[in-house]
Design a protein around this motif. Structure first.
Motif: not given
Length: 192
Positions: A83-88, A92-97, A100-105
């Motif tokens: 199950i996926h809600l967004v396109n991975n 922008v990547g986990r290292d990018n300041a 959004d920590p809630l990117f997937k939700l």
């Protein structure tokens, strides 16, 4: 459009991981999966396999004859993993300041809040509440529950109507360090 987006993103994720198109899903199957998930969340058994057991009249608490016809156990597990809600690839990547920590939700939370405000109207008595959803993988927005045997998870704050018992607004805690005033401002969005 909610279920269609989940269908598209789940099938895209399966395609990206080389899953045969014959195993792709559709809206009807996703709604069935979600319905079973809601029953499992509401009626907790010690093992997931128990929900698909044959009827056992000596142990009535294991009587779930309707799970099998709705969806086989192996298919439920397969969908749960895909199950996926967004396109991975849009991440922008986990290292990018600026990530959004809630990117997937984020879109699901916003859609939920928008729908609640459209359907419900808060009464005079409003109650803020919170809950910790356990996580099993490293997460940048994890909180710790200090209760005995406490665990880590994602903290969700709710604005609820204390008269009609419904949730009006949810806020997923995306920063661990907030003042009480900041937390209340975020929880009481739209409250007069």
């Amino acid at each position: 459009d909610f279920w269609m987006k989940i269908e598209v993103e789940t099938n895209r994720f399966m395609h990206q991981h080389g899953v045969s198109e014959t195993l792709h899903t559709n809206v009807v199957e996703l709604k069935r999966w979600f319905g079973l998930l809601m029953i499992i969340a509401s009626y907790n058994l010690p093992n997931l396999d128990f929900y698909w057991e044959e009827p056992n009249y000596s142990l009535p608490h294991l009587l779930h004859p309707f799970f099998r016809p709705i969806m086989p156990r192996h298919r439920f597990t397969f969908l749960s993993l895909h199950i996926h809600l967004v396109n991975n690839l849009d991440d922008v990547g986990r290292d990018n300041a600026n990530r959004d920590p809630l990117f997937k939700l984020r879109w699901v939370v916003e859609k939920f809040n928008k729908r609640c405000k459209k359907v419900w109207q808060l009464g005079v008595h409003v109650s803020p509440d919170e809950g910790l959803v356990p996580t099993y993988s490293p997460n940048p927005i994890e909180s710790f529950c200090p209760k005995p045997g406490g665990s880590y998870g994602v903290l969700i704050r709710f604005t609820c109507c204390a008269e009609k018992w419904f949730c009006y607004h949810i806020f997923v805690e995306d920063k661990v360090a907030r003042t009480l005033s900041e937390k209340l401002d975020l929880m009481l969005v739209g409250v007069k």
